[in-house]
Design a protein around this motif. Structure first.
Motif, PDB file in Angstrom:
ATOM      1  N   SER A  88       0.851  -1.177   0.000  1.00  0.00           N
ATOM      2  CA  SER A  88       0.000   0.000   0.000  1.00  0.00           C
ATOM      3  C   SER A  88       0.893   1.235   0.000  1.00  0.00           C
ATOM      4  O   SER A  88       2.094   1.141   0.253  1.00  0.00           O
ATOM      5  N   GLN A  89       0.307   2.382  -0.288  1.00  0.00           N
ATOM      6  CA  GLN A  89       1.080   3.622  -0.221  1.00  0.00           C
ATOM      7  C   GLN A  89       0.212   4.758   0.263  1.00  0.00           C
ATOM      8  O   GLN A  89      -1.006   4.707   0.169  1.00  0.00           O
ATOM      9  N   ASN A  90       0.853   5.762   0.814  1.00  0.00           N
ATOM     10  CA  ASN A  90       0.179   6.951   1.291  1.00  0.00           C
ATOM     11  C   ASN A  90      -0.329   7.730   0.075  1.00  0.00           C
ATOM     12  O   ASN A  90       0.442   8.055  -0.822  1.00  0.00           O
ATOM     13  N   VAL A  91      -1.619   8.021   0.043  1.00  0.00           N
ATOM     14  CA  VAL A  91      -2.226   8.726  -1.091  1.00  0.00           C
ATOM     15  C   VAL A  91      -1.603  10.108  -1.277  1.00  0.00           C
ATOM     16  O   VAL A  91      -1.344  10.537  -2.400  1.00  0.00           O
ATOM     17  N   PRO A  94       3.066   9.415  -2.197  1.00  0.00           N
ATOM     18  CA  PRO A  94       3.219   8.110  -2.832  1.00  0.00           C
ATOM     19  C   PRO A  94       4.560   7.402  -2.567  1.00  0.00           C
ATOM     20  O   PRO A  94       4.643   6.191  -2.682  1.00  0.00           O
ATOM     21  N   LYS A  95       5.578   8.145  -2.167  1.00  0.00           N
ATOM     22  CA  LYS A  95       6.869   7.513  -1.862  1.00  0.00           C
ATOM     23  C   LYS A  95       6.824   6.740  -0.538  1.00  0.00           C
ATOM     24  O   LYS A  95       7.671   5.900  -0.286  1.00  0.00           O
ATOM     25  N   GLU A  96       5.836   7.029   0.312  1.00  0.00           N
ATOM     26  CA  GLU A  96       5.664   6.315   1.573  1.00  0.00           C
ATOM     27  C   GLU A  96       4.870   5.045   1.307  1.00  0.00           C
ATOM     28  O   GLU A  96       3.659   5.080   1.102  1.00  0.00           O
ATOM     29  N   MET A 112       6.703  -0.300   7.568  1.00  0.00           N
ATOM     30  CA  MET A 112       7.051   0.824   6.690  1.00  0.00           C
ATOM     31  C   MET A 112       8.524   1.179   6.870  1.00  0.00           C
ATOM     32  O   MET A 112       9.193   0.655   7.768  1.00  0.00           O
ATOM     33  N   GLY A 113       9.011   2.063   6.016  1.00  0.00           N
ATOM     34  CA  GLY A 113      10.365   2.583   6.166  1.00  0.00           C
ATOM     35  C   GLY A 113      11.463   1.638   5.715  1.00  0.00           C
ATOM     36  O   GLY A 113      12.585   1.718   6.196  1.00  0.00           O
TER      37      GLY A 113
END
Length: 136
Positions: A88-91, A94-96, A112-113
């Motif tokens: 999944s990614q942060n809307v 997007p790099k997160e 994450m990370g």
């Protein structure tokens, strides 16, 4: 309930990494079965309601395990087999990117990370495929 002995401080983890790497930490921290091989160890964060916890995610041919300086205890009544792994990614950013691991006993773990997200995700998928083949 599974409880692991985790190194007491960051210095001890760094010294262990220098003295044998991720395999050594994995073998010292978790119960390694005969024939079990570590596929990948990745530094990352486990997302919790109290905030992210830095640690290492280990993916082996038999299990997926996380260790951290912080004491974590998770109880499972039936062993908690992995139901699915999703990316999944942060809307808004997007790099997160995140990896969600869902177990059959209804636990959701968000990681994450990762330094190399794609490599970590592919390794998790490989581990699940190996596990499914072994159970046939």
């Amino acid at each position: 309930m599974m409880k692991s002995i985790i190194p007491d401080n960051v210095l001890e983890i760094k010294l262990t990494l220098r003295g044998g790497g991720m395999r050594k930490i994995f073998k010292q921290t978790f119960n390694v079965e005969q024939g079990e091989a570590l596929l990948k160890g990745s530094g990352c964060y486990l997302s919790t309601t109290a905030g992210p916890i830095a640690g290492f995610l280990f993916v082996s041919t038999h299990k997926i395990a996380f260790c951290s300086e912080k004491s974590l205890t998770i109880s499972s009544t039936n062993g908690g087999f992995i139901k699915r792994v999703e990316e999944s990614q942060n809307v808004d950013k997007p790099k997160e990117k995140y990896i969600e691991i869902v177990t059959t006993d209804h636990f959701d773990f968000w990681f994450m990370g990762f330094v190399n997200f794609e490599k970590a995700f592919k390794c998790l998928q490989k581990s699940i495929n190996i596990s499914q083949q072994q159970s046939l």
